[in-house]
Write a protein that holds these residues in place. Structure first.
Motif, PDB file in Angstrom:
ATOM      1  N   HIS A  42       0.775  -1.172   0.175  1.00 43.12           N
ATOM      2  CA  HIS A  42      -0.174   0.085   0.204  1.00 43.12           C
ATOM      3  C   HIS A  42       0.788   1.235   0.025  1.00 43.12           C
ATOM      4  CE1 HIS A  42      -3.516   2.488   1.163  1.00 43.12           C
ATOM      5  NE2 HIS A  42      -2.812   2.963   1.912  1.00 43.12           N
ATOM      6  N   GLY A  67      -9.464  14.046   9.869  1.00 39.86           N
ATOM      7  CA  GLY A  67      -8.525  15.074   9.107  1.00 39.86           C
ATOM      8  C   GLY A  67      -9.319  16.177   8.292  1.00 39.86           C
ATOM      9  N   ASN A  78      -4.467  17.924   2.740  1.00 43.81           N
ATOM     10  CA  ASN A  78      -4.709  19.173   3.491  1.00 43.81           C
ATOM     11  C   ASN A  78      -3.918  20.612   2.746  1.00 43.81           C
ATOM     12  OD1 ASN A  78      -3.318  21.256   5.491  1.00 43.81           O
ATOM     13  ND2 ASN A  78      -5.107  20.106   6.959  1.00 43.81           N
ATOM     14  N   GLU A  93      -9.693  20.358   8.905  1.00 36.80           N
ATOM     15  CA  GLU A  93      -9.134  21.167   8.131  1.00 36.80           C
ATOM     16  C   GLU A  93     -10.574  22.419   7.773  1.00 36.80           C
ATOM     17  OE1 GLU A  93      -8.003  20.131   4.176  1.00 36.80           O
ATOM     18  OE2 GLU A  93      -7.206  22.170   3.738  1.00 36.80           O
ATOM     19  N   ASP A 111      -6.985  12.513  13.612  1.00 41.97           N
ATOM     20  CA  ASP A 111      -8.209  11.919  13.923  1.00 41.97           C
ATOM     21  C   ASP A 111      -8.849  12.029  15.418  1.00 41.97           C
ATOM     22  OD1 ASP A 111      -8.560  11.407  11.089  1.00 41.97           O
ATOM     23  OD2 ASP A 111      -7.676   9.471  11.120  1.00 41.97           O
ATOM     24  N   GLY A 129      -2.843  10.331   2.615  1.00 42.04           N
ATOM     25  CA  GLY A 129      -4.116  10.885   2.949  1.00 42.04           C
ATOM     26  C   GLY A 129      -4.025  12.382   3.389  1.00 42.04           C
ATOM     27  N   GLY A 156      -1.770  11.538  10.623  1.00 43.76           N
ATOM     28  CA  GLY A 156      -3.143  11.537  10.136  1.00 43.76           C
ATOM     29  C   GLY A 156      -3.905  10.829  11.554  1.00 43.76           C
ATOM     30  N   ASP A 214      -6.840   7.318   0.138  1.00 43.15           N
ATOM     31  CA  ASP A 214      -6.604   5.675  -0.487  1.00 43.15           C
ATOM     32  C   ASP A 214      -7.709   5.358  -1.709  1.00 43.15           C
ATOM     33  OD1 ASP A 214      -4.873   5.289   1.473  1.00 43.15           O
ATOM     34  OD2 ASP A 214      -6.252   4.016   2.520  1.00 43.15           O
ATOM     35  N   GLY A 251      -2.954   8.005   7.739  1.00 44.69           N
ATOM     36  CA  GLY A 251      -3.430   7.377   8.956  1.00 44.69           C
ATOM     37  C   GLY A 251      -2.609   6.647   9.876  1.00 44.69           C
TER      38      GLY A 251
END
Ligand code: KG4
Ligand code: ZN
Length: 348
Positions: free
Chosen positions: A116, A184, A277, A188, A171, A273, A167, A305, A141
């Motif tokens: 990943h 997240g 931002n 923002e 969270d 991820g 991340g 993702d 994350g």
């Protein structure tokens, strides 16, 4: 004329169920479908692994059909299948990876078990044509690390977080303030009306060049939040969000400057991820301009993702002849460094 190299990608490592088809030879995206499991996890304020696996199982077949239909291809047209086999939540990985194995088996196509993080690491090549080598800041994350990306499968970690991922910190802070999941993007949004200098927050590990620590920042936010009058007013929430976001950006800029100097890189890629931002993107772009380094960040939809990145990264491996045997298990823990030195036919 280049020959097409069509790859189906599948991503199920966390809370996004995704399928995509990419023509790796032409770096062309043929389809990209994502189901974000916001509804499934909203009541719990975070990802519930068991619910994530169930949702992947329910959604994935339809998404794969959709991705193939949008690409106007049949399984027989594919050159290969790539699926995330780690790192991530085991239940989710098993759903997508085993589905990919079945497609590969039935269609008699090669399979590539894709990391990943390698997907995130190579996305900017697909979106912006970035050439090797480059310094990557991967912020998601589950991860926060600097990786020197020297070539396909040739990655060296320069530094990273000693505790929480950035991340995860976003969270948790969102949850503490009562902002909805996913944290997240909501922090923002909330920060837009806030004063980023309203609260002073610590910069943990200030004197360590390229490593991070976010647990202390999380605790500082927790103390600040509980010291405020309850319930928090909208303005205090906005100020807290803006100050937090500003501090995170300053930390990432400070460490990126060090990592650029240490690596001598002339290209910088922001991915994962948290790269969605906009304050962070802007601050890091500004740093790169000052350092005379080219800055790249994939479009926001390819930072969070998705399966395009899996089709592309896995597809590059398939294209050079790397394949995964069907009996290879998923790897919930799998660092990118271990891919270094991997050559064709030597994937185990
Ligand atoms: O890469 P990703 O989609 O999944 C993992 O591999 O972890 O990253 C998800 C993380 C979450 O922690 C989410 O809150 C964060 O990325 N994120 C953001 C933003 N969009 C997503 N963090 C800050 N600002 C955003 N706009
Ligand atoms: Zn990710």
């Amino acid at each position: 004329m280049t020959q097409n190299f069509y790859v189906l990608g599948i991503e199920t490592s966390c809370d996004e169920t995704a399928a995509a088809v990419v023509d790796v030879a032409e770096r062309r995206l043929l389809s990209n479908v994502v189901y974000s499991q916001i509804k499934e996890h909203a009541d719990y304020g975070g990802v519930v692994p068991e619910l994530a696996s169930r949702a992947h199982q329910q959604r994935l077949p339809g998404l794969v059909q959709q991705a193939m239909a949008q690409a106007q291809l049949s399984f027989a047209d594919l050159n290969g299948v790539a699926a995330t086999s780690g790192p991530g939540l085991l239940g989710g990985l098993l759903v997508g990876y085993n589905f990919a194995k079945s497609v590969a088996m039935a269609a008699e196509k090669p399979l590539y078990a894709t990391n990943h993080l390698e997907g995130h690491a190579l996305t900017a090549q697909l979106s912006d044509g970035v050439a090797f080598p480059y310094l990557l800041l991967l912020v998601s994350g589950g991860h926060c690390q600097f990786i020197h990306v020297k070539g396909l499968g040739d990655y060296t970690t320069l530094g990273g977080t000693l505790d929480d991922a950035v991340g995860e910190c976003f969270d948790k802070v969102a949850k503490m303030m009562g902002l909805p999941y996913p944290g997240g993007p909501n922090v923002e949004k909330c920060a837009k009306k806030g004063n980023s200098r309203a609260f002073v927050l610590p910069v943990p590990l200030r004197h360590d060049a390229v490593n991070f620590s976010f647990s202390g920042l999380k605790t500082a936010m927790r103390q600040l939040i509980i010291s405020q009058e309850q319930p928090l007013t909208a303005q205090v929430m906005a100020d807290l969000s803006a100050s937090f976001q500003q501090t995170v950006s300053e930390i990432l800029v400070l460490k990126s400057k060090n990592a650029l100097q240490q690596s001598g890189a002339s290209r910088f890629v922001l991915a994962g991820g948290v790269a969605a931002n906009s304050l962070l993107r802007g601050c890091l772009e500004e740093l790169c301009v000052g350092e005379n380094v080219a800055f790249f960040a994939p479009p926001i939809g390819l930072c969070t993702d998705n399966a395009v990145m899996i089709a592309y990264a896995g597809g590059l491996h398939l294209q050079r002849g790397d394949t995964t045997p069907l009996d290879k298990p998923a790897q919930p823990r799998w660092s990118l460094d271990t891919l270094a030195g991997v050559s064709a036919g030597d994937i185990r």
